[in-house]
Design a protein around this motif. Sequence first.
Motif, PDB file in Angstrom:
ATOM      1  N   ARG A  17     -24.618  -1.022 -13.338  1.00  0.00           N
ATOM      2  CA  ARG A  17     -24.554  -2.243 -12.632  1.00  0.00           C
ATOM      3  C   ARG A  17     -24.383  -3.502 -13.374  1.00  0.00           C
ATOM      4  N   LEU A  18     -23.357  -4.277 -12.822  1.00  0.00           N
ATOM      5  CA  LEU A  18     -22.888  -5.563 -13.541  1.00  0.00           C
ATOM      6  C   LEU A  18     -23.418  -6.621 -12.742  1.00  0.00           C
ATOM      7  N   PHE A  19     -23.801  -7.672 -13.267  1.00  0.00           N
ATOM      8  CA  PHE A  19     -24.442  -9.088 -12.692  1.00  0.00           C
ATOM      9  C   PHE A  19     -23.717 -10.152 -13.411  1.00  0.00           C
ATOM     10  N   ARG A  20     -23.431 -11.044 -12.740  1.00  0.00           N
ATOM     11  CA  ARG A  20     -23.072 -12.331 -13.110  1.00  0.00           C
ATOM     12  C   ARG A  20     -24.277 -13.411 -13.020  1.00  0.00           C
ATOM     13  N   GLY A  21     -25.057 -13.577 -13.944  1.00  0.00           N
ATOM     14  CA  GLY A  21     -26.462 -14.254 -13.698  1.00  0.00           C
ATOM     15  C   GLY A  21     -27.233 -13.443 -12.965  1.00  0.00           C
ATOM     16  N   ASP A  22     -27.683 -13.863 -11.731  1.00  0.00           N
ATOM     17  CA  ASP A  22     -28.540 -12.855 -11.000  1.00  0.00           C
ATOM     18  C   ASP A  22     -27.712 -12.342  -9.801  1.00  0.00           C
ATOM     19  N   THR A  23     -26.507 -12.491  -9.862  1.00  0.00           N
ATOM     20  CA  THR A  23     -25.565 -11.899  -8.836  1.00  0.00           C
ATOM     21  C   THR A  23     -24.997 -10.793  -8.947  1.00  0.00           C
ATOM     22  N   PRO A  24     -24.997  -9.758  -8.245  1.00  0.00           N
ATOM     23  CA  PRO A  24     -24.098  -8.659  -8.499  1.00  0.00           C
ATOM     24  C   PRO A  24     -22.923  -8.865  -8.202  1.00  0.00           C
ATOM     25  N   VAL A  25     -22.125  -7.999  -9.173  1.00  0.00           N
ATOM     26  CA  VAL A  25     -20.572  -8.250  -9.231  1.00  0.00           C
ATOM     27  C   VAL A  25     -20.221  -6.653  -8.793  1.00  0.00           C
ATOM     28  N   ARG A  26     -19.233  -6.640  -7.594  1.00  0.00           N
ATOM     29  CA  ARG A  26     -18.727  -5.491  -7.322  1.00  0.00           C
ATOM     30  C   ARG A  26     -17.726  -4.822  -8.170  1.00  0.00           C
ATOM     31  N   LEU A  27     -17.771  -3.400  -8.601  1.00  0.00           N
ATOM     32  CA  LEU A  27     -17.055  -2.879  -9.249  1.00  0.00           C
ATOM     33  C   LEU A  27     -16.743  -1.440  -8.641  1.00  0.00           C
ATOM     34  N   GLY A  28     -15.617  -0.804  -8.720  1.00  0.00           N
ATOM     35  CA  GLY A  28     -15.498   0.542  -8.348  1.00  0.00           C
ATOM     36  C   GLY A  28     -16.136   1.516  -9.358  1.00  0.00           C
ATOM     37  N   SER A  29     -16.584   2.657  -9.009  1.00  0.00           N
ATOM     38  CA  SER A  29     -17.251   3.550 -10.093  1.00  0.00           C
ATOM     39  C   SER A  29     -16.566   3.821 -11.277  1.00  0.00           C
ATOM     40  N   ARG A  30     -15.243   4.118 -11.191  1.00  0.00           N
ATOM     41  CA  ARG A  30     -14.387   4.189 -12.183  1.00  0.00           C
ATOM     42  C   ARG A  30     -14.343   3.152 -13.421  1.00  0.00           C
ATOM     43  N   ALA A  31     -13.865   1.654 -12.702  1.00  0.00           N
ATOM     44  CA  ALA A  31     -14.100   0.492 -13.707  1.00  0.00           C
ATOM     45  C   ALA A  31     -15.547   0.480 -14.168  1.00  0.00           C
ATOM     46  N   ARG A  32     -16.590   0.834 -13.574  1.00  0.00           N
ATOM     47  CA  ARG A  32     -17.854   0.707 -14.018  1.00  0.00           C
ATOM     48  C   ARG A  32     -17.956   1.693 -15.301  1.00  0.00           C
ATOM     49  N   GLU A  33     -17.577   2.891 -15.112  1.00  0.00           N
ATOM     50  CA  GLU A  33     -17.492   3.896 -16.193  1.00  0.00           C
ATOM     51  C   GLU A  33     -16.693   3.496 -17.284  1.00  0.00           C
ATOM     52  N   VAL A  34     -15.449   2.756 -17.101  1.00  0.00           N
ATOM     53  CA  VAL A  34     -14.805   2.252 -18.390  1.00  0.00           C
ATOM     54  C   VAL A  34     -15.486   1.124 -19.036  1.00  0.00           C
ATOM     55  N   LEU A  35     -16.076   0.083 -18.230  1.00  0.00           N
ATOM     56  CA  LEU A  35     -17.199  -0.843 -18.832  1.00  0.00           C
ATOM     57  C   LEU A  35     -18.101  -0.253 -19.656  1.00  0.00           C
ATOM     58  N   GLY A  36     -18.690   0.630 -19.100  1.00  0.00           N
ATOM     59  CA  GLY A  36     -19.721   1.124 -19.748  1.00  0.00           C
ATOM     60  C   GLY A  36     -19.504   1.806 -21.271  1.00  0.00           C
ATOM     61  N   ALA A  37     -18.230   2.433 -21.062  1.00  0.00           N
ATOM     62  CA  ALA A  37     -18.001   3.255 -22.331  1.00  0.00           C
ATOM     63  C   ALA A  37     -17.590   2.014 -23.268  1.00  0.00           C
TER      64      ALA A  37
END
Length: 106
Positions: A17-37
Motif C-alpha cells: 500500500r502506498l500513501f502520500r502523507g496519510d492519504t492512500p494512493v491508488r495503484l493497480g496491483s501490477r504497478a504496486r508489485e513493480v514498486l515493491g520490487a
Amino acid sequence: MTTTAFGPFRFELDQRRLFRGDTPVRLGSRAREVLGALVEQAGQVVRKRDLMAHVWPDMIVEEGTLRVHISSLRKVLGESGAGDQYIENVTGRGYRFSARVTFADS
C-alpha cells in the motif's frame, strides 16, 4: 509490518500500500508489485527480465507492458524532468529506485 519512506511517500511492503502523507494512493496491483520490487532493492539495478518474472510469474509479457507500468508509477509519484526522480532507467539493463529510502518495522 515493514514500511518504507521516500520523499512525501510511505509504502507498506507487506500490504503493498502506498500513501502520500496519510492519504492512500491508488495503484493497480501490477504497478504496486513493480514498486515493491524496486523499493525492496533500492539503489540497485533490477533487471527488466527479473521485474517481469516477479510481477508476471508464469506469463510471457513484452517489455512494453513493463514500460507502461513504470510510466504510470512515475506519474503517480509526480516525477517530472526538473523534479524528484524516484525510478531511474539504466539503459540496456533495467531500472533503479534512486530515491533515498528508509525502512522501519512496525
